[in-house]
Each structure stands twice: as C-alpha cells, then as structure tokens.
Write a protein that holds these residues in place. Structure first.
Motif, PDB file in Angstrom:
ATOM      1  N   MET A   1     -15.501  15.419  38.026  1.00 38.49           N
ATOM      2  CA  MET A   1     -14.559  15.509  39.140  1.00 38.49           C
ATOM      3  C   MET A   1     -14.244  16.920  38.948  1.00 38.49           C
ATOM      4  N   ASP A   2     -14.190  17.659  40.407  1.00 44.45           N
ATOM      5  CA  ASP A   2     -13.405  19.110  40.594  1.00 44.45           C
ATOM      6  C   ASP A   2     -12.338  18.675  41.116  1.00 44.45           C
ATOM      7  N   ARG A  56     -12.381  17.414  49.876  1.00 45.07           N
ATOM      8  CA  ARG A  56     -11.391  16.533  50.308  1.00 45.07           C
ATOM      9  C   ARG A  56      -9.949  17.370  50.232  1.00 45.07           C
ATOM     10  N   GLN A  96      -6.814  10.898  42.436  1.00 46.70           N
ATOM     11  CA  GLN A  96      -7.600   9.863  41.393  1.00 46.70           C
ATOM     12  C   GLN A  96      -8.314  10.650  40.300  1.00 46.70           C
ATOM     13  N   TRP A  97      -7.545  11.328  39.605  1.00 48.20           N
ATOM     14  CA  TRP A  97      -7.906  12.161  38.453  1.00 48.20           C
ATOM     15  C   TRP A  97      -8.349  11.334  37.169  1.00 48.20           C
ATOM     16  N   THR A  99     -11.334  10.156  37.949  1.00 46.02           N
ATOM     17  CA  THR A  99     -12.381   9.487  38.261  1.00 46.02           C
ATOM     18  C   THR A  99     -12.838   9.606  39.788  1.00 46.02           C
ATOM     19  N   GLY A 100     -12.308  10.363  40.522  1.00 45.31           N
ATOM     20  CA  GLY A 100     -12.355  10.719  41.927  1.00 45.31           C
ATOM     21  C   GLY A 100     -14.011  10.987  42.144  1.00 45.31           C
ATOM     22  N   LYS A 101     -14.806  10.744  42.944  1.00 47.17           N
ATOM     23  CA  LYS A 101     -15.895  11.175  43.229  1.00 47.17           C
ATOM     24  C   LYS A 101     -16.220  12.629  44.062  1.00 47.17           C
ATOM     25  N   SER A 102     -15.089  12.819  45.068  1.00 47.22           N
ATOM     26  CA  SER A 102     -15.409  14.082  45.548  1.00 47.22           C
ATOM     27  C   SER A 102     -14.565  15.089  45.080  1.00 47.22           C
ATOM     28  N   ARG A 139     -12.449  21.037  36.119  1.00 47.48           N
ATOM     29  CA  ARG A 139     -13.389  20.175  36.163  1.00 47.48           C
ATOM     30  C   ARG A 139     -13.295  19.101  35.037  1.00 47.48           C
ATOM     31  N   ARG A 141     -15.265  16.527  32.803  1.00 47.06           N
ATOM     32  CA  ARG A 141     -16.561  16.048  32.415  1.00 47.06           C
ATOM     33  C   ARG A 141     -16.570  15.266  30.992  1.00 47.06           C
TER      34      ARG A 141
END
Length: 160
Positions: A1-2, A56, A96-97, A99-102, A139, A141
């Motif tokens: 996630m970024d 987003r 949602q840090w 695990t967020g997708k965007s 990011r 990872r």
C-alpha cells in the motif's frame, strides 16, 4: 500500500494569534497565501504525473487543505479524522494502513502528518516535521513474515 502524506501549502496566519486555537472556526477558514497557491500548484503538477488513476484522496476540512487538494484537479473527500490536531491513529484507520488496496493521498496538518511518518518509521513521535506544501510518499511491503515501511520519496515544492 502507498500512503502519500501532503501537508497543506503556506496559509494565512490565524487572525487571533494570541487566543486562536487549532481547529477553531477562524483556523478552519484560513486560506492559502499567493505563495501557498503556487506551492500547491507546483506539487500538484508533480503528483498528478506520479499518481495512478485509482488513487484515493482525503483531506482535512480546513479551507487551506481543500485549496491544496483542489490544485490536483481530482475528486477528494473530506474527513474530520484529518482536522488540525488529529490523532495519528485516526489517519491510519481512515486509510486502512497497511492493508488498503488503493494508493491514498492525505492532505493534512502538522504535527499529525509528522507523527504518522515517525510512527511508521519507528522514530520518536516528535522527531519528524513535514514542511508546508511537502509530500512524504511511504509504501508498506511484506518481506517474509515482516511488514516494512519504505520511504519512496520526500518532495518539497521548492525542489520540483
């Protein structure tokens, strides 16, 4: 996630320097200075070239943050979780840090943004300050069974 943390650009001073408080009505109404508008435009042009279409964007309800986000020319949402003096965990929960997708862009305030950076990098909470108009791109990872936070870049409007 970024996670892209973008501090609002230079804003007008609080009209009541002695009694004004972060997050009061006068503080939330503060607008960018002409220098701040240039900072926001410069950073937004750089960010627009870097961000994927699916990014987003969240911003504090403070006028100076909305103006900064508007320079990007993309849709964004306001969140009280990003208001002045917000708790770092409220920001992390919102995006949602980790695990967020965007990719998430957050336009907000110091000291909250600096505290988020410090927390994610394992520093003391007050060890990191984010300059007005600057971006910290982080990011998350996975390396084996461990999660890591990597600094992708730190940019200031003056260096773009």
């Amino acid at each position: 996630m970024d996670l892209i943390l973008w501090r609002h650009a230079e804003a007008q001073d609080h009209p009541d320097l002695l009694l004004g408080r972060p997050g009061d009505a006068a503080d939330l109404a503060r607008r960018l200075t002409s220098r701040g508008e240039k900072q926001a435009a410069r950073m937004a042009a750089w960010l627009d070239r870097q961000l994927p279409d699916g990014a987003r964007i969240w911003t504090s309800p403070a006028q100076r943050c909305e103006q900064t986000a508007l320079a990007l020319g993309r849709k964004f949402k306001l969140s009280e979780s990003l208001a002045p003096e917000a708790h770092p965990q409220a920001l992390l929960d919102l995006v949602q840090w980790p695990t967020g997708k965007s990719p998430m862009v957050v336009v907000g305030h110091q000291p909250t943004l600096g505290r988020v950076v410090a927390r994610l990098l394992g520093l003391q909470e007050d060890d990191c300050s984010v300059k007005k108009g600057a971006v910290w791109w982080l990011r998350h990872r996975e390396r084996g069974t461990l999660g890591q936070t990597v600094v992708v870049t730190v940019q200031t409007p003056e260096l773009i």
